[in-house]
Design an enzyme around this catalytic site. Structure first.
Site, PDB file in Angstrom:
ATOM      1  N   LYS A  67       0.831  -1.205   0.000  1.00 15.21           N
ATOM      2  CA  LYS A  67       0.000   0.000   0.000  1.00 15.21           C
ATOM      3  C   LYS A  67       0.865   1.255   0.000  1.00 15.21           C
ATOM      4  CE  LYS A  67      -4.035  -2.087   2.243  1.00 15.21           C
ATOM      5  NZ  LYS A  67      -4.931  -2.083   3.428  1.00 15.21           N
ATOM      6  N   ASP A  94       5.098  -0.847  11.712  1.00 11.75           N
ATOM      7  CA  ASP A  94       3.871  -1.410  12.259  1.00 11.75           C
ATOM      8  C   ASP A  94       3.806  -1.041  13.738  1.00 11.75           C
ATOM      9  OD1 ASP A  94       1.720  -2.839  13.148  1.00 11.75           O
ATOM     10  OD2 ASP A  94       2.489  -4.817  12.578  1.00 11.75           O
ATOM     11  N   TYR A 216     -11.752   6.031  21.759  1.00  8.60           N
ATOM     12  CA  TYR A 216     -10.856   6.824  20.918  1.00  8.60           C
ATOM     13  C   TYR A 216     -10.501   8.126  21.627  1.00  8.60           C
ATOM     14  CZ  TYR A 216      -9.143   9.736  17.085  1.00  8.60           C
ATOM     15  OH  TYR A 216      -8.371  10.579  16.309  1.00  8.60           O
ATOM     16  N   LYS A 220      -6.618   9.298  22.856  1.00  6.76           N
ATOM     17  CA  LYS A 220      -5.985  10.560  22.490  1.00  6.76           C
ATOM     18  C   LYS A 220      -5.640  11.385  23.734  1.00  6.76           C
ATOM     19  CE  LYS A 220      -5.645  10.371  18.021  1.00  6.76           C
ATOM     20  NZ  LYS A 220      -4.316  10.413  17.359  1.00  6.76           N
TER      21      LYS A 220
END
Length: 349
Positions: A67, A94, A216, A220
């Protein structure tokens, strides 16, 4: 909570604030940069904008080499034929693997590349409880907090040394993509940790404590708390002469793959909401370009949003918040100690 970090403040910025493009006079010729998570979304768009400003050497740090190569070919094909082709490399990174993260930085150290900026953009937003197999931690906690913290800690000494060796160049920048959602995190896991006397990471790894809507935001916030403690632990000399370290919020954007795990009716509703409220990834990427190559010394240790300094989430402003912030730092260091010589790393920051 200040208006800036509130939901109304968020909507005000989304609809009425447009981050400016880099000035046309900006030139990145002769400079080199790293962008993680650069094969799609904000990372790809930021990479395109860096190359459009004449960046000479770009490292696309991606989990999938195939990709990454497709993104590389697309980025090069988008440049005018009259432009001298820049060097664009694809390096494997990764963030689900500590070994891969360490190997990436070791490769950089062995190269002769003088890095002008590293944009740490890679992140995930999981709507299902998912374990990162190599480490057995919940995936968004692993990627958005722990592995990004490791990458930051390992890059800092490298870029600090490059700054010391190249006093005639601008100080290199490590810019980490954060989120305004850190200010909205309910973060109940912190109280569970305190009341039950359990490590915070252990509480976060318990599926019973997983809240799809909050995780999420919490991930953060955790990195933001780590960031604040990291900067506080930096020596005054490194703060003034070493690499610049900043945190940047690109805003809520459509066209990224951040919410790709959202499925069914919820996924459709979220996609529709992003189209109504969201910015384009191209507009969001302007903030990442600003934080990486334009914000300069004044951004050191700061949180940036819409190409300006903005208030942090404010979680650590209370006594209990300061306790959790210190705990986040302590647990980060304890988690990483088995995989790197953490005392050596800390002595270099």
């Amino acid at each position: 909570m200040p208006f800036y970090n509130s939901y109304p403040g968020f909507l005000y910025r989304q609809f009425l604030v447009c981050p400016s493009k880099a000035p046309s006079t900006t030139s990145l010729r002769g400079k080199a940069g790293i962008v993680t998570g650069s094969n799609t979304g904000l990372g790809y768009q930021a990479s395109a904008q860096f190359l459009g400003l004449g960046l000479s050497h770009l490292i696309l740090a991606v989990r999938s080499i195939s990709k990454g190569e497709a993104a590389r070919n697309s980025l090069l094909a988008s440049l005018p034929a009259s432009v001298k082709p820049p060097v664009v490399e694809v390096w494997e990174l990764d963030l689900g693997s500590y070994a891969s993260t360490i190997a990436f930085v070791e490769r950089l150290k062995k190269s002769d590349i003088q890095v002008d900026f590293a944009l740490l953009n890679a992140g995930v937003a999981n709507f299902n409880f998912t374990i990162n197999q190599p480490t057995s931690h919940e995936s968004s906690i692993q990627i958005n907090w722990l592995s990004t913290a490791l990458l930051t800690l390992l890059l800092l000494p490298v870029l600090d040394q490059q700054a010391a060796n190249n006093l005639n160049r601008a100080r290199p920048v490590i810019s980490i993509v954060g989120s305004e959602t850190a200010a909205w995190a309910k973060f109940p896991e912190a109280q569970v940790s305190i009341k039950q006397g359990l490590p915070l990471i252990q509480v976060l790894d318990d599926k019973a404590n997983f809240d799809m809507g909050d995780r999420y935001y919490t991930s953060k916030l955790l990195y933001q708390l780590f960031f604040l403690e990291l900067f506080r632990n930096r020596s005054s000399a490194k703060r003034s002469t070493g690499a610049i370290l900043n945190l940047v919020n690109p805003g809520f954007c459509y066209g990224s793959e951040l919410h790709r795990t959202a499925e069914g009716a919820f996924g459709k509703v979220l996609a529709g909401m992003k189209r109504v409220i969201g910015r384009s990834v191209s507009m969001g990427a302007r903030t990442l370009v600003h934080s990486s190559v334009l914000a300069g010394d004044a951004s050191n240790g700061k949180y940036l949003s819409d190409n300006k300094q903005a208030p942090f989430a404010g979680y650590g402003d209370s006594d209990s918040g300061r306790i959790i912030q210190a705990q986040v730092w302590k647990e980060t260091i304890s988690e990483l100690a088995p995989v790197v010589d953490i005392d050596k790393v800390l002595s270099q920051i």
